[in-house]
Write an enzyme that holds these catalytic residues in place. Structure first.
Site, PDB file in Angstrom:
ATOM      1  N   LYS A  20       0.891  -1.154   0.312  1.00 37.36           N
ATOM      2  CA  LYS A  20       0.394   0.165  -0.188  1.00 37.36           C
ATOM      3  C   LYS A  20       0.750   1.459   0.318  1.00 37.36           C
ATOM      4  O   LYS A  20       2.353   1.138   0.319  1.00 37.36           O
ATOM      5  CB  LYS A  20      -0.994  -0.048   0.954  1.00 37.36           C
ATOM      6  CG  LYS A  20      -1.701  -1.460   1.421  1.00 37.36           C
ATOM      7  CD  LYS A  20      -2.682  -1.134   2.840  1.00 37.36           C
ATOM      8  CE  LYS A  20      -3.873  -2.022   2.917  1.00 37.36           C
ATOM      9  NZ  LYS A  20      -3.949  -2.201   4.077  1.00 37.36           N
ATOM     10  N   ARG A  55      -0.493 -14.148   3.953  1.00 34.62           N
ATOM     11  CA  ARG A  55      -0.926 -14.274   5.370  1.00 34.62           C
ATOM     12  C   ARG A  55      -0.892 -13.545   6.866  1.00 34.62           C
ATOM     13  O   ARG A  55      -0.526 -12.473   7.472  1.00 34.62           O
ATOM     14  CB  ARG A  55      -2.795 -14.207   5.623  1.00 34.62           C
ATOM     15  CG  ARG A  55      -3.316 -14.150   3.806  1.00 34.62           C
ATOM     16  CD  ARG A  55      -4.950 -14.190   4.016  1.00 34.62           C
ATOM     17  NE  ARG A  55      -6.004 -14.098   4.718  1.00 34.62           N
ATOM     18  CZ  ARG A  55      -6.799 -12.636   5.354  1.00 34.62           C
ATOM     19  NH1 ARG A  55      -6.218 -11.931   4.208  1.00 34.62           N
ATOM     20  NH2 ARG A  55      -7.299 -12.171   6.214  1.00 34.62           N
ATOM     21  N   PHE A  63     -16.162   3.473   7.149  1.00 27.84           N
ATOM     22  CA  PHE A  63     -14.865   3.835   7.300  1.00 27.84           C
ATOM     23  C   PHE A  63     -14.333   3.556   5.640  1.00 27.84           C
ATOM     24  O   PHE A  63     -12.936   3.721   4.805  1.00 27.84           O
ATOM     25  CB  PHE A  63     -13.892   2.427   7.705  1.00 27.84           C
ATOM     26  CG  PHE A  63     -13.954   1.367   7.298  1.00 27.84           C
ATOM     27  CD1 PHE A  63     -13.234   0.695   6.407  1.00 27.84           C
ATOM     28  CD2 PHE A  63     -14.746   0.992   8.206  1.00 27.84           C
ATOM     29  CE1 PHE A  63     -13.838  -0.802   6.756  1.00 27.84           C
ATOM     30  CE2 PHE A  63     -15.048  -0.499   7.663  1.00 27.84           C
ATOM     31  CZ  PHE A  63     -14.767  -1.571   7.395  1.00 27.84           C
ATOM     32  N   THR A 102      -4.464  -7.928  10.794  1.00 29.04           N
ATOM     33  CA  THR A 102      -4.873  -5.985  10.315  1.00 29.04           C
ATOM     34  C   THR A 102      -4.074  -5.201  11.359  1.00 29.04           C
ATOM     35  O   THR A 102      -3.963  -3.755  10.936  1.00 29.04           O
ATOM     36  CB  THR A 102      -6.118  -6.691   9.792  1.00 29.04           C
ATOM     37  OG1 THR A 102      -6.727  -6.196  10.851  1.00 29.04           O
ATOM     38  CG2 THR A 102      -6.094  -7.161   8.427  1.00 29.04           C
ATOM     39  N   ARG A 117       3.090  -6.979   8.743  1.00 25.31           N
ATOM     40  CA  ARG A 117       2.868  -5.552  10.204  1.00 25.31           C
ATOM     41  C   ARG A 117       3.196  -5.759  11.328  1.00 25.31           C
ATOM     42  O   ARG A 117       3.164  -4.563  11.949  1.00 25.31           O
ATOM     43  CB  ARG A 117       1.397  -5.491  10.423  1.00 25.31           C
ATOM     44  CG  ARG A 117       0.608  -5.470   8.473  1.00 25.31           C
ATOM     45  CD  ARG A 117      -0.899  -6.176   9.026  1.00 25.31           C
ATOM     46  NE  ARG A 117      -1.151  -5.978   7.736  1.00 25.31           N
ATOM     47  CZ  ARG A 117      -2.150  -7.250   7.057  1.00 25.31           C
ATOM     48  NH1 ARG A 117      -2.821  -7.867   7.591  1.00 25.31           N
ATOM     49  NH2 ARG A 117      -2.909  -6.273   6.171  1.00 25.31           N
ATOM     50  N   HIS A 140      -1.927  -5.652   1.668  1.00 23.50           N
ATOM     51  CA  HIS A 140      -2.341  -6.112   1.478  1.00 23.50           C
ATOM     52  C   HIS A 140      -2.334  -8.056   0.691  1.00 23.50           C
ATOM     53  O   HIS A 140      -1.713  -7.791  -0.351  1.00 23.50           O
ATOM     54  CB  HIS A 140      -3.872  -5.371   0.199  1.00 23.50           C
ATOM     55  CG  HIS A 140      -4.807  -6.222  -0.079  1.00 23.50           C
ATOM     56  ND1 HIS A 140      -6.136  -6.275   0.556  1.00 23.50           N
ATOM     57  CD2 HIS A 140      -4.748  -7.209  -1.587  1.00 23.50           C
ATOM     58  CE1 HIS A 140      -7.107  -7.564  -0.042  1.00 23.50           C
ATOM     59  NE2 HIS A 140      -6.621  -8.165  -1.109  1.00 23.50           N
TER      60      HIS A 140
END
EC number: 2.7.4.6
Length: 136
Positions: free
Chosen positions: A10, A86, A58, A92, A104, A117
């Protein structure tokens, strides 16, 4: 079973110059990049990609974020590629759910700006790859 998944780095990941680190982790996991493209995301593509969230509070901020700067889109292939990526990505919420050692967990700052993502199912992967790489 060999699968394909869509991976997006992203705008926050691109801006923070983490593309090489993220791609390196994908390759070290044993997954193969079969397509890779740096692109600016149109409002139309963003709305199609996040269609399942339309109507949620959102939704507008998701579209604003994903269209705010360049995105790296990739098709990644390998055994259980969806679950494997993943796992690499981590939860997330980068602070509360993503463990150290995940993308992350190591680099994420907040839930919306969570760097990457990855498709969450075979069906999602087919739909998302078709949107981002229609000729694949």
């Amino acid at each position: 079973m060999t699968e394909r998944t869509l991976v997006l780095i992203k705008p926050d990941g691109v801006q923070r110059q983490l593309v090489g680190e993220i791609i390196g982790r994908i390759e070290r996991k044993g997954l193969t990049l079969v397509a890779l493209e740096l692109r600016h995301v149109s409002q139309d593509l963003a709305a199609q990609h996040y269609a399942e969230h339309e109507g949620k509070p959102f939704f507008a901020s998701l579209l604003e974020f994903i269209t705010s700067g360049p995105v790296v889109a990739a098709i990644v292939e390998g055994p259980r590629a969806i679950a494997a990526f993943r796992q690499l990505a981590g939860g997330t919420d980068p602070v509360e759910k993503a463990i150290p050692g995940t993308i992350r967990g190591d680099f994420g700052l907040e839930t919306q700006f969570n760097l990457v993502h990855g498709s969450d199912s075979v069906e999602s992967a087919k739909r998302e790859i078709g949107l981002w790489f229609p000729d694949a």
